[in-house]
Design an enzyme around this catalytic site. Sequence first.
Site, PDB file in Angstrom:
ATOM      1  N   ARG A   4      56.903  45.309  28.494  1.00 25.89           N
ATOM      2  CA  ARG A   4      55.527  45.821  28.606  1.00 25.89           C
ATOM      3  C   ARG A   4      54.513  44.969  27.838  1.00 25.89           C
ATOM      4  NH1 ARG A   4      58.407  51.138  28.483  1.00 25.89           N
ATOM      5  NH2 ARG A   4      57.905  52.222  30.422  1.00 25.89           N
TER       6      ARG A   4
ATOM      7  N   HIS B  41      66.827  41.186  26.039  1.00 25.88           N
ATOM      8  CA  HIS B  41      67.903  41.442  27.000  1.00 25.88           C
ATOM      9  C   HIS B  41      68.950  40.327  26.932  1.00 25.88           C
ATOM     10  CE1 HIS B  41      64.296  43.336  29.157  1.00 25.88           C
ATOM     11  NE2 HIS B  41      65.062  44.353  28.884  1.00 25.88           N
TER      12      HIS B  41
ATOM     13  N   LYS C 243      65.806  48.507  19.192  1.00 24.22           N
ATOM     14  CA  LYS C 243      64.369  48.751  19.388  1.00 24.22           C
ATOM     15  C   LYS C 243      64.163  50.174  19.925  1.00 24.22           C
ATOM     16  CE  LYS C 243      61.604  47.236  22.877  1.00 24.22           C
ATOM     17  NZ  LYS C 243      60.690  48.244  23.343  1.00 24.22           N
ATOM     18  N   ASP C 244      65.074  50.575  20.819  1.00 22.67           N
ATOM     19  CA  ASP C 244      65.025  51.930  21.370  1.00 22.67           C
ATOM     20  C   ASP C 244      66.029  52.787  20.589  1.00 22.67           C
ATOM     21  OD1 ASP C 244      63.220  51.487  23.830  1.00 22.67           O
ATOM     22  OD2 ASP C 244      64.651  49.853  23.925  1.00 22.67           O
TER      23      ASP C 244
ATOM     24  N   HIS D 285      63.800  39.463  29.138  1.00 27.51           N
ATOM     25  CA  HIS D 285      63.275  38.617  28.061  1.00 27.51           C
ATOM     26  C   HIS D 285      64.399  38.352  27.073  1.00 27.51           C
ATOM     27  CE1 HIS D 285      63.157  42.322  25.740  1.00 27.51           C
ATOM     28  NE2 HIS D 285      62.361  42.873  26.634  1.00 27.51           N
TER      29      HIS D 285
HETATM   30  P1  AMP Z   1      64.715  48.017  29.054  1.00 23.64           P
HETATM   31  O1  AMP Z   1      64.807  47.004  30.126  1.00 23.64           O
HETATM   32  O2  AMP Z   1      63.418  48.032  28.331  1.00 23.64           O
HETATM   33  O3  AMP Z   1      65.179  49.370  29.494  1.00 23.64           O
HETATM   34  O4  AMP Z   1      65.768  47.566  27.945  1.00 23.64           O
HETATM   35  C1  AMP Z   1      67.109  47.369  28.266  1.00 23.64           C
HETATM   36  C2  AMP Z   1      67.910  47.220  27.004  1.00 23.64           C
HETATM   37  O5  AMP Z   1      67.412  46.103  26.264  1.00 23.64           O
HETATM   38  C3  AMP Z   1      67.809  48.437  26.072  1.00 23.64           C
HETATM   39  O6  AMP Z   1      69.070  48.657  25.462  1.00 23.64           O
HETATM   40  C4  AMP Z   1      66.792  47.996  25.075  1.00 23.64           C
HETATM   41  O7  AMP Z   1      66.907  48.647  23.828  1.00 23.64           O
HETATM   42  C5  AMP Z   1      67.115  46.522  24.949  1.00 23.64           C
HETATM   43  N1  AMP Z   1      65.976  45.795  24.413  1.00 23.64           N
HETATM   44  C6  AMP Z   1      64.695  45.801  24.887  1.00 23.64           C
HETATM   45  N2  AMP Z   1      63.899  45.060  24.105  1.00 23.64           N
HETATM   46  C7  AMP Z   1      64.686  44.579  23.110  1.00 23.64           C
HETATM   47  C8  AMP Z   1      64.436  43.747  21.971  1.00 23.64           C
HETATM   48  N3  AMP Z   1      63.231  43.268  21.710  1.00 23.64           N
HETATM   49  N4  AMP Z   1      65.496  43.461  21.168  1.00 23.64           N
HETATM   50  C9  AMP Z   1      66.731  43.942  21.442  1.00 23.64           C
HETATM   51  N5  AMP Z   1      67.025  44.734  22.491  1.00 23.64           N
HETATM   52  C10 AMP Z   1      66.011  45.037  23.307  1.00 23.64           C
END
Ligand code: AMP
Length: 282
Positions: free
Chosen positions: A187, A37, A149-150, A34
Amino acid sequence: MKTFTSADDLQQVLREEKSNQKSIGYVATMGFLHEGHATLLEEARKENDIVALSIFVNPLQFGPNEDFETYPRDRERDENIASNAGVDYLFYPTVQEMYGEEPSVKVVVQSRTDCLCGRQRPGHFDGVATVLTKFFNIILPDRAYFGKKDAQQVAVIDGLIQDFNFPIQLVAVDTVREEDGLAKSSRNVYLSDQERKEAKELYQSLLKAKEAVESGERNPSSVTAMVREHIEDHTNGVIDYIEVYQYPELKPLETLSGNIIIAIAVKFKHARLIDNITLNIE
Ligand code: AMP
């Protein structure tokens, strides 16, 4: 964009890039890409010669009752988004490729994990640190981009990079939000229409807390109580945690001062959402 499923093949190509003095920016994701990313990829694109993206739903970071099996996946869509975002190398390994042999070593995170998601999800950050140690060694990035966010993940990775002497610069990128403030997340697709409407209240509760702190509130319990009340009044979600700490140390505070984080996790029927804000109090 070149897609690799073999760690050895990708490592070899990226070693060649490095020997030609190319800098490598790396974004680790679990896919279902999204704008959050895409923003990490944009930052990586700006600051590096080469952009590498991994897409891997990492079983090690999911608990037994979590959503590993049902985590959304869409390879074709992700490949399009990655290619449009200017990714040079996409790493799309299978679980077999990453953990084929019974692993003999895992990384155990010893601090910054006894609170927030670390407490709710035992072993989660060990899984994150283990997979990232592998990805860092395969991809050999100069810079790695992670989303605020994380925020606990960023704090843990900061420790991993320092403690294991990875020659990698950690870049933390601001949270990308929907128009109504909901943090973008893979999610979010699991929210019902009603839950999606309620979900915007997570960020609203954090903004309310921010306003209170900016108006002089210094008591952590008052801040968490205010956030709790807002979420309980405006959503049917079940609160997993509402916590306030020093950031990035994630140590508790008696009085709010310095860099702090206000972080929340709320469970809806099929999605557990997290959000946070960090503030600097003079
Ligand atoms: P994930 O696919 O959820 O493991 O996220 C991959 C990376 O994208 C991680 O570093 C997350 O913190 C980052 N990320 C996920 N959602 C967001 C968001 N809304 N804004 C900025 N970074 C994000």
